[in-house]
Design a protein around this motif. Structure first.
Motif, PDB file in Angstrom:
ATOM      1  N   SER A  30      -2.251   4.895  -3.236  1.00 28.66           N
ATOM      2  CA  SER A  30      -3.194   3.807  -3.500  1.00 28.66           C
ATOM      3  C   SER A  30      -4.346   3.805  -2.504  1.00 28.66           C
ATOM      4  N   GLN A  81       3.080   2.401   7.246  1.00 29.01           N
ATOM      5  CA  GLN A  81       3.591   1.170   7.847  1.00 29.01           C
ATOM      6  C   GLN A  81       2.489   0.112   7.867  1.00 29.01           C
ATOM      7  N   SER A  82       2.825  -1.069   7.352  1.00 25.67           N
ATOM      8  CA  SER A  82       1.867  -2.164   7.383  1.00 25.67           C
ATOM      9  C   SER A  82       2.039  -2.940   8.682  1.00 25.67           C
ATOM     10  N   TRP A  90       6.183  11.016   0.890  1.00 30.56           N
ATOM     11  CA  TRP A  90       7.238  10.204   0.298  1.00 30.56           C
ATOM     12  C   TRP A  90       7.612   8.999   1.179  1.00 30.56           C
ATOM     13  N   SER A 138       2.550  11.674   8.867  1.00 33.95           N
ATOM     14  CA  SER A 138       3.603  11.115   8.031  1.00 33.95           C
ATOM     15  C   SER A 138       3.936  12.114   6.932  1.00 33.95           C
ATOM     16  N   PRO A 159       6.362   5.548   2.956  1.00 36.47           N
ATOM     17  CA  PRO A 159       5.244   4.612   2.821  1.00 36.47           C
ATOM     18  C   PRO A 159       4.543   4.419   4.164  1.00 36.47           C
ATOM     19  N   ASP A 164       0.845  -1.204   0.000  1.00 42.37           N
ATOM     20  CA  ASP A 164       0.000   0.000   0.000  1.00 42.37           C
ATOM     21  C   ASP A 164       0.873   1.244   0.000  1.00 42.37           C
ATOM     22  N   SER A 165       0.397   2.265  -0.652  1.00 40.08           N
ATOM     23  CA  SER A 165       1.041   3.577  -0.613  1.00 40.08           C
ATOM     24  C   SER A 165      -0.032   4.584  -0.233  1.00 40.08           C
ATOM     25  N   TRP A 166       0.386   5.780   0.142  1.00 38.08           N
ATOM     26  CA  TRP A 166      -0.596   6.825   0.450  1.00 38.08           C
ATOM     27  C   TRP A 166      -1.474   7.080  -0.771  1.00 38.08           C
TER      28      TRP A 166
END
Length: 122
Positions: free
Chosen positions: A92, A120-121, A116, A113, A118, A88-90
């Protein structure tokens, strides 16, 4: 105030951002005399720290104290959560939850955050 769990990302969604929304994503609010953004956030969300959600949703200037006036109409976003998955990205998450990748910058900022970095999962 504690940070959000790594596995969850708070997501503020506004009705104006999602025209196809099934459930309400934001609620209109008319500012009363003497109210502040912080007081509205505390009453609405139970946490004064979520003032930044109201500021971002209404394009207010957080650095200048978010001046609001009686009679001003604000959108108070409904707050939801998204479990961050690997990859996942901000952008997406913003595309899926807010309707456009370009809103990833705001989403990252609302979650303490930077665009740039990512999310955190878990």
């Amino acid at each position: 105030m504690g940070a959000l769990p790594k596995t969850s990302v708070a997501i503020a969604t506004a009705l104006s951002l999602l025209a196809y929304a099934r459930a309400p994503r934001a609620f209109p609010y008319v500012v009363q005399d003497g109210e502040t953004v912080a007081a509205i956030a505390e009453r609405t969300y139970g946490r004064v720290e979520l003032e930044r959600v109201v500021v971002a949703a209404n394009s207010l200037d957080a650095r200048r104290g978010s001046i609001i006036v009686a009679g001003q109409r604000l959108e108070l976003p409904a707050v939801g959560y998204h479990k961050v998955l690997p990859g996942d990205s901000w952008q997406s998450i913003a595309a899926a939850r807010l309707g456009a990748e370009r809103r990833g910058d705001v989403l990252a900022t609302l979650n303490d955050s930077r665009p740039w970095l990512p999310p955190q999962s878990g």
